[in-house]
Design a protein around this motif. Structure first.
Motif, short mmCIF file in Angstrom:
data_model
loop_
_atom_site.label_atom_id
_atom_site.label_comp_id
_atom_site.label_asym_id
_atom_site.label_seq_id
_atom_site.Cartn_x
_atom_site.Cartn_y
_atom_site.Cartn_z
N UNK A 317 0.84 -1.20 0.00
CA UNK A 317 0.00 0.00 0.00
C UNK A 317 0.88 1.26 0.00
N UNK A 318 1.91 1.28 0.85
CA UNK A 318 2.83 2.42 0.90
C UNK A 318 3.59 2.56 -0.42
N UNK A 319 4.03 1.39 -0.97
CA UNK A 319 4.75 1.43 -2.25
C UNK A 319 3.88 1.97 -3.37
N UNK A 320 2.60 1.61 -3.39
CA UNK A 320 1.70 2.13 -4.43
C UNK A 320 1.51 3.63 -4.29
N UNK A 321 1.40 4.17 -3.05
CA UNK A 321 1.27 5.61 -2.85
C UNK A 321 2.52 6.34 -3.32
N UNK A 322 3.72 5.78 -2.98
CA UNK A 322 4.96 6.41 -3.43
C UNK A 322 5.09 6.36 -4.94
N UNK A 323 4.70 5.24 -5.55
CA UNK A 323 4.77 5.14 -7.01
C UNK A 323 3.86 6.18 -7.67
N UNK A 324 2.70 6.37 -7.10
CA UNK A 324 1.78 7.38 -7.64
C UNK A 324 2.37 8.78 -7.51
N UNK A 325 3.02 9.06 -6.35
CA UNK A 325 3.65 10.37 -6.17
C UNK A 325 4.79 10.59 -7.15
N UNK A 326 5.59 9.50 -7.40
CA UNK A 326 6.68 9.62 -8.37
C UNK A 326 6.15 9.85 -9.78
N UNK A 327 5.05 9.23 -10.14
CA UNK A 327 4.48 9.44 -11.48
C UNK A 327 3.92 10.85 -11.63
N UNK A 328 3.41 11.41 -10.51
CA UNK A 328 2.84 12.77 -10.58
C UNK A 328 3.91 13.84 -10.63
N UNK A 329 5.16 13.49 -10.32
CA UNK A 329 6.25 14.47 -10.34
C UNK A 329 6.59 14.82 -11.80
N UNK A 330 6.55 16.11 -12.16
CA UNK A 330 6.81 16.58 -13.52
C UNK A 330 8.13 17.37 -13.56
N UNK A 331 8.57 17.64 -14.78
CA UNK A 331 9.73 18.52 -15.01
C UNK A 331 10.98 18.00 -14.31
N UNK A 332 11.22 16.70 -14.42
CA UNK A 332 12.41 16.10 -13.86
C UNK A 332 13.08 15.26 -14.94
N UNK A 333 14.36 15.45 -15.11
CA UNK A 333 15.10 14.68 -16.12
C UNK A 333 15.65 13.41 -15.47
N UNK A 334 15.22 12.28 -16.00
CA UNK A 334 15.63 10.97 -15.46
C UNK A 334 16.77 10.41 -16.29
N UNK A 335 17.84 10.04 -15.62
CA UNK A 335 18.94 9.41 -16.32
C UNK A 335 18.68 7.92 -16.56
N UNK A 336 19.65 7.31 -17.25
CA UNK A 336 19.48 5.88 -17.56
C UNK A 336 19.48 5.03 -16.29
N UNK A 337 20.35 5.36 -15.34
CA UNK A 337 20.41 4.57 -14.10
C UNK A 337 19.14 4.70 -13.29
N UNK A 338 18.64 5.96 -13.19
CA UNK A 338 17.40 6.17 -12.40
C UNK A 338 16.21 5.54 -13.10
N UNK A 339 16.20 5.65 -14.43
CA UNK A 339 15.10 4.99 -15.18
C UNK A 339 15.13 3.48 -14.97
N UNK A 340 16.35 2.90 -14.98
CA UNK A 340 16.48 1.46 -14.74
C UNK A 340 16.00 1.09 -13.33
N UNK A 341 16.37 1.95 -12.33
CA UNK A 341 15.94 1.67 -10.95
C UNK A 341 14.40 1.70 -10.85
N UNK A 342 13.81 2.74 -11.44
CA UNK A 342 12.35 2.84 -11.38
C UNK A 342 11.69 1.69 -12.13
N UNK A 343 12.28 1.28 -13.27
CA UNK A 343 11.71 0.15 -14.01
C UNK A 343 11.77 -1.13 -13.18
#
Length: 816
Positions: A317-343
């Motif tokens: 439940x906590x992970x789903x809330x954090x994932x939703x907050x991360x998806x709502x975050x705009x105007x952020x440049x994600x690098x390859x490593x961070x994109x891989x971590x999120x994936x």
């Protein structure tokens, strides 16, 4: 003229069948034997022969030709009460036919079950194992080939399932090893597609759910990493994908398809020379100012770390809330490593969510099974209602933890709970109806109490017994009224006690006056002098007055019992003083009772029945010498004495029977030993050297029987060493005399000789009876004749030996 004395039930009045002959002089037995040889497997003729023949051995031989079920049932129904051997043969064949039919039916059911499993899309090894265990106890060789054919199909499917699972497990392990070893995700797309295609085989339903979930998770992970790697190497920063499109959706496999489809379409349109690619242009027009986005701040990175930590701890439940907050975050440049971590994190979240949904559905299936198992269980209604309510609460909690349940599962669960709760619902409805019925009964009792109160107020002469009975009856009925609704109960209680109070007040006063009268009767009895000659008359008069008063108005139960105990104690005191003179006689009778009880105890503990007669004579003498006992215990003592005597007599009879059986067994063994020696003389048996040892190993018989058998054995042994031919001729010559004397002794002893000797027995019975009537002399004892029979050296077949063995117990009883 004595034929009616020997006629048995079932005998025909005309000439017996054994004497019937045809024109050539052949007897009926010879004719039937010739007809039997001509059957040649004719079942109808065999059935008619069995039903019409009067010779047991011929019927048995003819019954061997009957095999079909209808013929067997017809012959068995007609012959079962007349010929046990034939009936037993027919019954055994009928049982064998029924067993084969039952086994064939079981085999058919097993084969149908195997075919059903072969046609089922989801085949489990335990089902095949159960099928093999079921077939292992079936005896149907005719259907074995059919079963083995279906079983081979099932074996092929199981092998295919094992091969599919092994290939998927090996491929999944290899892909994980290559991925962790640094292989490029794009190079593993082919293997991922091959594994996905292999998982769609005909045995897909047999794969474990966790294997499919892991396989889909790894395939999605490889594809998402390949797409992220492809986006991380664009020709320029302007061609980079926006953050919302760079991370694949982790919810389901279907959510990833739309993100991958535009890239594929863009590649196809870029390769086509006819027209420009329409897909990339809209993205560049919609977000022209996003090439240089700021890097993620510390708060964003903390959210990513918290997201990964929640996944490790299983807090979905906590992970789903954090994932939703991360998806709502705009105007952020994600690098390859961070994109891989999120994936990786979102793939893990999808996998855990899938497991949670799977676990929730498994738990819901368990709840459904638990609800279905509640139906028909012998539970109390309150416990049943509590269990159903607990199941529904657990279902609601699962909705909050694992998400909403599918509609089909909810409908199954609701139907199972409703069916399980149906008895409780009917029970509670019945209780409600009972409460309403009890309220109506209570109102009727209130009205009856009011009627009794009005009648008491209207009558001048009161029937106190009726009033007391009415008050007691109404009170008890009110106490056993049963549950009533609380509001109705309060009103009815007030009305009932108000109406009953009109009767209880005068009744209590009347009972107080009657208690005073009872006290006066007690004082009157206590004043009686026991030595007075009129004491018994005065006591009897007081008792009659007490009974009259008790019938006219019974007091309260406790008060009545207390006064009655005092009155009875006063009466007993008068009687006890008059009975003191009888105590001495009672003591003497008790002493006699103890003496007779000792006699009974002595008889009951006797174990050795050898001296039983002497013990019984002494016990009878002591019993009659003892005097009378108290009358209350006389019948019980007599019964115990006779039971002890009967038990000792039974033990004596058992000892006698055991000795008789031992002698019969010894006679059988010694007679067979003698016959074996005589057969050795005639050459029908082997000559042995251990005659003395075998004779000594057999227990001794009574002297007269042991001596004649020993003499025969000695004669046979002497013949073996001397004139064998002469003694063999003597043995052969004595055969007819043996059969004649044996039949005669069977007639005297009342032992059946068998159906084959019926005619000779009838003839000999007439001769014996006529001879006894003419001479007027009694023949010798049966024991003497049996001894002479044993002393006669003669050949004897198995049937004759069996008749001799069967005759000896009757001779032993005659000697005893």
């Amino acid at each position: 003229m004595f034929e009616f004395l020997f006629k048995r039930q079932g005998d025909k009045p005309d000439v017996p069948p054994g004497l019937a002959a045809d024109a050539d002089g052949r007897s009926a037995r010879e004719l039937q034997a010739a007809a039997l040889k001509e059957l040649n497997g004719n079942e109808d003729g065999a059935v008619e022969f069995v039903l019409g023949s009067e010779f047991s051995d011929l019927r048995l031989e003819a019954a061997q030709h009957i095999h079909s079920r209808d013929k067997l049932e017809r012959a068995h129904a007609a012959i079962r009460n007349t010929d046990r051997r034939v009936a037993k043969l027919l019954q055994s064949r009928l049982d064998a036919l029924r067993h084969r039919q039952a086994e064939a039916e079981r085999a058919r059911v097993c084969i149908e079950q195997a075919r059903h499993l072969a046609a089922d899309a989801q085949l489990h090894p335990n089902q095949v194992a159960d099928l093999d265990r079921l077939w292992s106890v079936i005896d149907a060789p005719d259907q074995s080939a059919e079963f083995q054919a279906v079983r081979a199909t099932l074996a092929q499917r199981l092998e295919a399932q094992v091969a599919l699972q092994r290939s998927l497990l090996d491929g999944l392990a290899q892909m994980r090893a290559q991925l962790s070893g640094g292989a490029a995700p794009a190079d593993l797309l082919g293997k991922a597609d091959a594994l996905e295609a292999a998982a769609q085989g005909p045995e897909l339903a047999s794969l474990p759910r966790h294997l499919l979930t892991d396989l889909r998770t790894e395939i999605d992970k490889v594809r998402s990493q390949a797409e992220a790697a492809a986006r991380a190497q664009p020709p320029s920063e302007e061609a980079a994908a926006p953050p919302a499109a760079s991370v694949p959706a982790p919810d389901t496999a279907k959510a990833e398809a739309p993100s991958a489809a535009p890239a594929d379409a863009a590649g196809v349109q870029a390769a086509a020379p006819a027209e420009p690619a329409p897909a990339p242009a809209p993205r560049e027009r919609t977000k022209p100012a996003k090439p240089a986005l700021p890097p993620p701040d510390q708060h964003f990175m903390d959210q990513v770390a918290a997201f990964e930590a929640s996944l490790q701890q299983g807090a979905l439940h906590t992970a789903a809330e954090l994932d939703k907050a991360l998806k709502d975050t705009k105007n952020v440049r994600l690098g390859a490593a961070l994109t891989d971590r999120l994936a990786h994190a979102r793939a893990e979240l999808k996998r855990l969510n899938d497991w949670a949904r799977w676990g929730g559905n498994i738990s819901r299936e368990e709840l459904i099974r638990a609800a279905e198992q509640l139906k028909g269980q012998p539970l109390a209604m309150a416990e049943l209602a509590q269990k159903v309510g607990s199941l529904r609460e657990r279902w609601k909690k699962l909705d909050g933890v694992s998400g909403a349940a599918p509609k089909s599962l909810w409908e199954r669960f609701d139907a199972a709970c409703t069916a399980a709760y149906a008895p409780a619902a009917a029970h509670f409805k019945q209780l409600s109806e009972e409460r309403h019925g009890n309220a109506a009964k209570g109102q009727a009792l209130v009205e009856e109490a009011l009627r009794e109160a009005r009648r008491f107020e209207a009558d001048g002469q009161h029937d106190w017994k009726h009033i007391a009975s009415a008050v007691q009856r109404l009170t008890q009925a009110w106490m056993h009224l049963g549950p009533v609704d609380r509001k109705e109960k309060k009103r009815l209680d007030a009305d009932f006690h108000r109406a009953l109070g009109i009767l209880e007040a005068p009744l209590s006063q009347r009972r107080a006056d009657e208690a005073v009268r009872r006290e006066e009767l007690i004082a009157q009895v206590q004043a009686i002098r026991p030595q007075d000659r009129h004491a018994l008359d005065a006591l009897r008069t007081a008792q009659e007055q007490w009974q009259h008063a008790a019938k006219a108005l019974p007091l309260e139960r406790k008060q009545e019992q207390a006064l009655w105990q005092r009155f009875r104690a006063a009466c007993d005191e008068v009687f006890n003083r008059r009975k003191e003179s009888a105590h001495a006689a009672d003591a003497e009778r008790r002493e006699h009772q103890h003496a007779k009880e000792a006699i009974c105890a002595r008889l009951e503990v006797v174990e050795d029945a050898a001296n039983g007669q002497a013990i019984l004579r002494q016990a009878a003498h002591d019993w009659h010498a003892a005097g009378p006992v108290p009358r209350a215990n006389e019948a019980k003592l007599e019964k115990r004495y006779h039971a002890a005597v009967a038990a000792l007599q039974h033990k004596m009879e058992q000892v006698r029977r055991a000795a008789s059986l031992a002698q019969a067994s010894a006679l059988r063994d010694k007679l067979r030993l003698v016959l074996e020696a005589e057969q050795a003389v005639t050459g029908e048996g082997p000559a042995k050297e251990d005659w003395d040892a075998r004779w000594q190993a057999i227990p001794a018989l009574p002297k007269e029987f042991d001596a004649v058998l020993a003499q025969r054995l000695a004669a046979a042994r002497a013949a073996l060493e001397g004139d064998r031919a002469g003694y063999a001729a003597a043995l052969q010559a004595g055969r007819d005399q043996l059969l004649h004397d044996l039949l005669k002794l069977e007639i005297l002893a009342g032992v059946d000789s068998g159906a084959e000797f019926a005619r000779d027995r009838l003839k000999l019975q007439v001769e014996v009876l006529q001879s006894s009537l003419k001479s007027g002399q009694k023949p010798g004892t049966q024991s003497t004749q049996f001894r002479d029979l044993l002393a006669l050296p003669a050949l004897a077949d198995t049937r004759t030996v069996a008749r001799l063995e069967h005759l000896y117990p009757r001779i032993g009883r005659e000697r005893a």
